[in-house]
Scaffold this active site. Sequence first.
Site, mmCIF file in Angstrom:
data_model
loop_
_atom_site.group_PDB
_atom_site.id
_atom_site.type_symbol
_atom_site.label_atom_id
_atom_site.label_comp_id
_atom_site.label_asym_id
_atom_site.label_seq_id
_atom_site.Cartn_x
_atom_site.Cartn_y
_atom_site.Cartn_z
ATOM 1 N N ILE A 48 -6.095 -2.978 -0.241
ATOM 2 C CA ILE A 48 -5.376 -1.730 -0.984
ATOM 3 C C ILE A 48 -5.371 -1.968 -2.389
ATOM 4 O O ILE A 48 -5.769 -1.172 -3.274
ATOM 5 C CB ILE A 48 -4.101 -1.516 -0.548
ATOM 6 C CG1 ILE A 48 -4.122 -1.197 1.027
ATOM 7 C CG2 ILE A 48 -3.563 -0.072 -1.286
ATOM 8 C CD1 ILE A 48 -2.649 -0.778 1.431
ATOM 9 N N TYR A 105 8.978 -9.588 8.988
ATOM 10 C CA TYR A 105 8.156 -8.710 8.159
ATOM 11 C C TYR A 105 8.921 -7.453 7.832
ATOM 12 O O TYR A 105 9.106 -7.125 6.615
ATOM 13 C CB TYR A 105 6.812 -8.315 8.810
ATOM 14 C CG TYR A 105 6.140 -7.426 7.841
ATOM 15 C CD1 TYR A 105 5.284 -7.704 6.753
ATOM 16 C CD2 TYR A 105 6.045 -5.988 8.092
ATOM 17 C CE1 TYR A 105 4.634 -6.968 5.928
ATOM 18 C CE2 TYR A 105 5.187 -5.114 7.490
ATOM 19 C CZ TYR A 105 4.464 -5.669 6.599
ATOM 20 O OH TYR A 105 3.927 -4.846 5.481
ATOM 21 N N THR A 129 -6.956 -2.693 6.870
ATOM 22 C CA THR A 129 -7.228 -3.853 5.872
ATOM 23 C C THR A 129 -7.068 -5.089 6.860
ATOM 24 O O THR A 129 -6.681 -5.184 7.882
ATOM 25 C CB THR A 129 -6.298 -3.974 4.772
ATOM 26 O OG1 THR A 129 -5.073 -4.369 5.374
ATOM 27 C CG2 THR A 129 -6.070 -2.580 4.000
#
Length: 354
Positions: free
Chosen positions: A78, A232, A269
Amino acid sequence: MILAIGCLVIVCATTIAVIKSKKPLKLIIAEAKYEILYNAVGSKYMMNDFLMRNKNKLTELPKDLKKIAVITGGTRGIGLEVIKLLLTADINVIIGCRNVQQGETLLKKFRDMGIDRGNIEVYQLDISVTNSVKKFASEIKERHDKIDYLINNAGIMFGPYVESRDGYESQFSTNYLGHFLLTHLLLPELKRAGTEKSNSRIVNVSSCAHVIGKINFEDINHRNRYIPSEAYAQSKLAQVIFTIYLNDLFKKENAHVQVHSVHPGIVNTDLFNGTHLKNLAPWIPHLFFKSPEQGAYPIIYACLSPKLEGQGGTYIDNCRVVSPSDRASNPEVQEKLFKYTKELLSIEKYSELL
Ligand SMILES: NC(=O)c1ccc[n+]([C@@H]2O[C@H](COP(=O)([O-])OP(=O)(O)OC[C@H]3O[C@@H](n4cnc5c(N)ncnc54)[C@H](OP(=O)(O)O)[C@@H]3O)[C@@H](O)[C@H]2O)c1
Ligand SMILES: *[C@@H]1O[C@H](CO)[C@@H](O)[C@H](O)[C@H]1NC(C)=O
Ligand SMILES: *[C@@H]1O[C@H](CO)[C@@H](O)[C@H](O)[C@H]1NC(C)=O
């Protein structure tokens, strides 16, 4: 329908993988819980990206800004698209990345694409290493006394338990701690660039995963029980918490800086390399996720949109202001995390007031 089958495949395969791994039952249940939560949140937001696709657009963006932006990471994913769009608006971009050579070839690549505005400066940065962050900041300060935009983009997701050089769990140190320090070190330059009419902006690339995050003050590194997805979510929640906290602080200080956190969308991604999803059903990201360019739009919107002037402290999703999770809005947790992080990094004074 295809999506439902995809999810089912993932749930089954994960269950088998988990059972085969001979872990204690309690851990298996906890891991399964996160697996299910992620699939639910991921699907919900993927649907949201689809429904809001007409809103995820850049209109009325100012051109010829001649301003300066700092971005962490960005040689791929990104961030790469964010840099491209910044250059198009004639903004000079300072890139902090691990592989300087890779960064330096970017400008040629963009010029070849016909983007003839803006410029790029590249410095070595490993955001998970305290000393590297300090060096990066001092190199910037030597050459620039004003910074208009700081984009905290670099990030990692999941992976095995690894500790950074300073002894913190890698997702916590990369996604959160390093950016906390960098933001602190560049505050004087950001404050200098802001004016009454035009605040300078800090943009934190967070994630929808923050909604399932919890700050585990007792074991911030998750040493006792490491579930990658849990860690995360914690790191991304910590970012959102700070966006709100810092923006309030700047208001009190009357500083012309505003802060946003952004969920770029569910974007195809390399961040998903190594996940069950990418391993088992690579066609799902390919077909249903946003492209990196579409993921860059909300970040650019947060940096440049005149509509957001004075609207700091907000969370952006698909180029719209939405409310973040209640978990991020709890002032007690905000305060506690701020103090806690300051101590971890031995920062005496983060900004003028605190
Ligand atoms: N993709 C999604 O669906 C999604 C969803 C929500 C949020 N996000 C967030 O969006 C941001 C960008 O992710 P992406 O999807 O573009 O992932 P990506 O393609 O994997 O790119 C990650 C970038 O971060 C850099 N990076 C990682 N660790 C670093 C470190 N220690 N020091 C310096 N740079 C480092 C990488 O540089 P190297 O080339 O050196 O590795 C790379 O440029 C992340 O913060 C991520 O959490 C992504
Ligand atoms: C952005 O997130 C980092 C953590 O990743 C935090 O330390 C920093 O204060 C945040 N910046 C703002 C302005 O919210
Ligand atoms: C991710 O996987 C793709 C495809 O397998 C590969 O080309 C790429 O280099 C990988 N990226 C990273 C950062 O591991």
